[in-house]
Scaffold this motif. Structure first.
Motif, PDB file in Angstrom:
ATOM      1  N   MET B  72       0.838  -1.201   0.000  1.00 37.25           N
ATOM      2  CA  MET B  72       0.000   0.000   0.000  1.00 37.25           C
ATOM      3  C   MET B  72       0.870   1.248   0.000  1.00 37.25           C
ATOM      4  O   MET B  72       0.674   2.167  -0.814  1.00 37.25           O
ATOM      5  CB  MET B  72      -0.860   0.034   1.271  1.00 37.25           C
ATOM      6  N   ALA B  73       1.853   1.286   0.897  1.00 35.06           N
ATOM      7  CA  ALA B  73       2.734   2.453   1.007  1.00 35.06           C
ATOM      8  C   ALA B  73       3.491   2.662  -0.300  1.00 35.06           C
ATOM      9  O   ALA B  73       3.626   3.793  -0.782  1.00 35.06           O
ATOM     10  CB  ALA B  73       3.717   2.271   2.162  1.00 35.06           C
ATOM     11  N   ALA B  74       3.960   1.559  -0.888  1.00 37.58           N
ATOM     12  CA  ALA B  74       4.763   1.667  -2.113  1.00 37.58           C
ATOM     13  C   ALA B  74       3.917   2.217  -3.260  1.00 37.58           C
ATOM     14  O   ALA B  74       4.317   3.163  -3.950  1.00 37.58           O
ATOM     15  CB  ALA B  74       5.344   0.306  -2.477  1.00 37.58           C
ATOM     16  N   ILE B  75       2.723   1.644  -3.440  1.00 37.39           N
ATOM     17  CA  ILE B  75       1.900   2.033  -4.588  1.00 37.39           C
ATOM     18  C   ILE B  75       1.376   3.458  -4.424  1.00 37.39           C
ATOM     19  O   ILE B  75       1.524   4.295  -5.319  1.00 37.39           O
ATOM     20  CB  ILE B  75       0.732   1.027  -4.775  1.00 37.39           C
ATOM     21  N   VAL B  76       0.805   3.740  -3.241  1.00 36.37           N
ATOM     22  CA  VAL B  76       0.283   5.095  -3.005  1.00 36.37           C
ATOM     23  C   VAL B  76       1.425   6.109  -3.039  1.00 36.37           C
ATOM     24  O   VAL B  76       1.300   7.184  -3.628  1.00 36.37           O
ATOM     25  CB  VAL B  76      -0.475   5.157  -1.652  1.00 36.37           C
ATOM     26  N   GLY B  77       2.549   5.753  -2.429  1.00 35.93           N
ATOM     27  CA  GLY B  77       3.693   6.657  -2.380  1.00 35.93           C
ATOM     28  C   GLY B  77       4.216   7.004  -3.762  1.00 35.93           C
ATOM     29  O   GLY B  77       4.446   8.176  -4.073  1.00 35.93           O
TER      30      GLY B  77
END
Lengths: 263, 254
Positions: B72-77
């Protein structure tokens, strides 16, 4: 003069710096005919690279008219190949994939141009390096790959911004010969080349005309015809005519008159 | 690395670790420290492999939460980073919000997440993602702007549309920066998952630790800690490995 491929009329360029407006180029009028090899020579900061980018449509001129291949230039147009001082190859792509990049960027069929890309690499002496990564090649080889990339879509006009400036002196002379060979060997009509350099010898050796630009603001000080025979050879560099022309360019650049040059 | 070099690099670590373990065991015996205060290493070792504590399911849940938080953090980031580099307008609009969200103590948000999302592994994932996404945004945006003018000109000479220049030149060029921020996110995802489990959960390694407060089974807490760091190390190693395979040209960018 044959049909002019580049036609600049009273081109000027002023940019706004922190200290106020700076006039980088003033009153540049220049015509370059199809198939001509023209060099822009001048000291660092004289605006010659800016002029090249104006011709490419990468920077806007603030005065005058810029026509390339009969069209008014306001933004980048097709039909231009560009070589920069650094090879700026994409380091994650193989040499072949780098040469094919223009096709992808311009929305052309990259697969269909594969054969041409390989031919260009062969011609540039990089036949065995198509699948290598840029970092596996020397600086001179990388710059030759960048030249192949610029030639991929067969543009009638080649813009070169101090392409050999980052190379050592010996590689540099060698590259000049290579460039002339490739320029002469390319099938079809000879490409028009606008070549920026601060090396007088390089400009005289390569060009049909050397346009001398003096700084602040950049102006054309002289347009010197280089009537040396082609194909140009290494021996030519030692000839009396080559020396005389180089001296002409040098004197125009420095503004020194006859006799004041200590050699 | 040659085996000899590995030995000469790591023997001090191993020796120090063995020494500390020995001192620990010795101290517990000599000073007769009660096991609920400080269990001897042997007891922790037993707990680590004791099937009664059903480590398998707990490990699975926590790993799932960590992986979820990480992705989640990787994609949203990355998406936010690209948006910021795409247009100054978006950057100006988004940055203050992102800085605000980043300065919030995430633990304080955890109860709210429970109210909004409900119990289960999802709020825990969101928690981890909240803690870990910011470095990805910043590194992506910085990586995308760290590009030579000539390289952008190269794209423009061929009249390439902006999205194509992003896709073919700028994003791959930023990959080393993005991948290096993902190493930070890997660690943050672990923190988030455990914090989430502390606040509310019925399973997971953090839940096990929270439970030992009432059971006083300290050895189990230690064992759980070891499992957590094993999961964290595995994720970190995986990110490093993927970075090396995916962007081998990026060696040295940290």
């Amino acid at each position: 003069m044959p049909d002019s491929l580049i036609d600049l009329q009273q081109v000027g360029m002023t940019y706004v710096a922190a200290s106020g407006p700076v006039e980088a180029l003033a009153d540049i009028s220049l015509r370059v005919g199809a198939g001509e090899f023209v060099s822009l020579v001048g000291p660092s900061g004289c605006g010659k690279s800016t002029l090249l980018r104006i011709v490419a449509g990468l920077r806007p001129a603030t005065k005058g008219v810029v026509n390339v291949t009969g069209r008014k230039v306001t933004r980048p147009i097709p039909d231009i190949g560009m070589v920069f001082q650094q090879p700026i190859l994409l380091k994650w792509r193989s040499i072949l994939q780098n040469v094919l990049l223009p096709a992808e960027l311009a929305g052309r069929d990259a697969n269909g141009l594969r054969k041409r890309a390989l031919q260009l690499l062969d011609m540039a002496g990089l036949g065995g390096f198509a699948e290598k990564l840029p970092r596996e090649l020397s600086g001179g080889m990388q710059q030759r790959a960048a030249l192949c990339r610029a030639l991929l879509l067969d543009p009638p006009l080649l813009l070169m911004d101090e392409p050999f400036g980052a190379l050592d002196a010996m590689t540099r002379d060698d590259m000049a010969l290579e460039l002339l060979r490739i320029w002469g060997e390319t099938a079809g009509a000879r490409k028009t080349v606008l070549f920026v350099t601060h090396s007088i010898a390089e400009a005289v050796f390569l060009s049909d005309r050397v346009v001398v630009i003096t700084p602040r603001p950049g102006r054309i000080a002289a347009d010197i015809a280089i009537d040396l025979p082609r194909p140009r050879t290494v021996e030519l560099r030692a000839s009396e005519a080559f020396g005389r022309l180089s001296l002409d360019v040098f004197r125009t650049l420095t503004g020194r008159t006859e006799g004041s040059v200590a050699v | 690395m040659r085996p000899g070099a590995i030995v000469s690099q790591y023997w001090p670590t191993v020796a120090l670790f063995a020494l500390l373990l020995g001192l620990w065991e010795l101290a517990v015996t000599v000073f007769e420290i009660r096991a609920y205060l400080l269990p001897p290493p042997a007891l922790v070792w037993d707990a680590l492999w004791n099937a009664d504590f059903s480590w398998g399911p707990h490990l699975w849940i926590t790993s799932l939460e960590i992986a979820g938080a990480f992705f989640m953090a990787a994609i949203v980031g990355v998406m936010l980073g690209v948006a910021i580099a795409w247009s100054p307008l978006i950057a100006n609009a988004l940055m203050p919000f992102l800085v605000f969200v980043n300065t919030l103590p995430k633990v304080a948000v955890a109860p709210l997440l429970l109210i909004w999302i409900g119990y289960g592994i999802l709020p825990t994932m969101v928690m981890g993602a909240l803690i870990g996404f910011f470095p990805v945004v910043i590194n992506t945006a910085v990586g995308l702007s760290q590009i030579e003018t000539d390289m952008l000109d190269l794209g423009r000479v061929f009249s390439a549309p902006k999205w194509k220049i992003f896709l073919k030149i700028r994003i791959p060029n930023a990959l080393p920066y993005i991948l290096s921020s993902l190493k930070i996110t890997a660690t943050a995802a672990v923190v988030g998952a455990i914090v989430g489990e502390f606040v509310a959960s019925q399973a997971g390694l953090g839940y096990v630790i929270a439970n030992t407060q009432s059971s006083m089974n300290t050895a189990v807490a230690f064992a759980s800690l070891i499992w957590i760091s094993a999961v964290g190390l595995a994720l970190y190693g995986l990110v490093v490995l993927v970075a090396r395979l995916w962007a081998p040209w990026a060696e040295g960018v940290e």
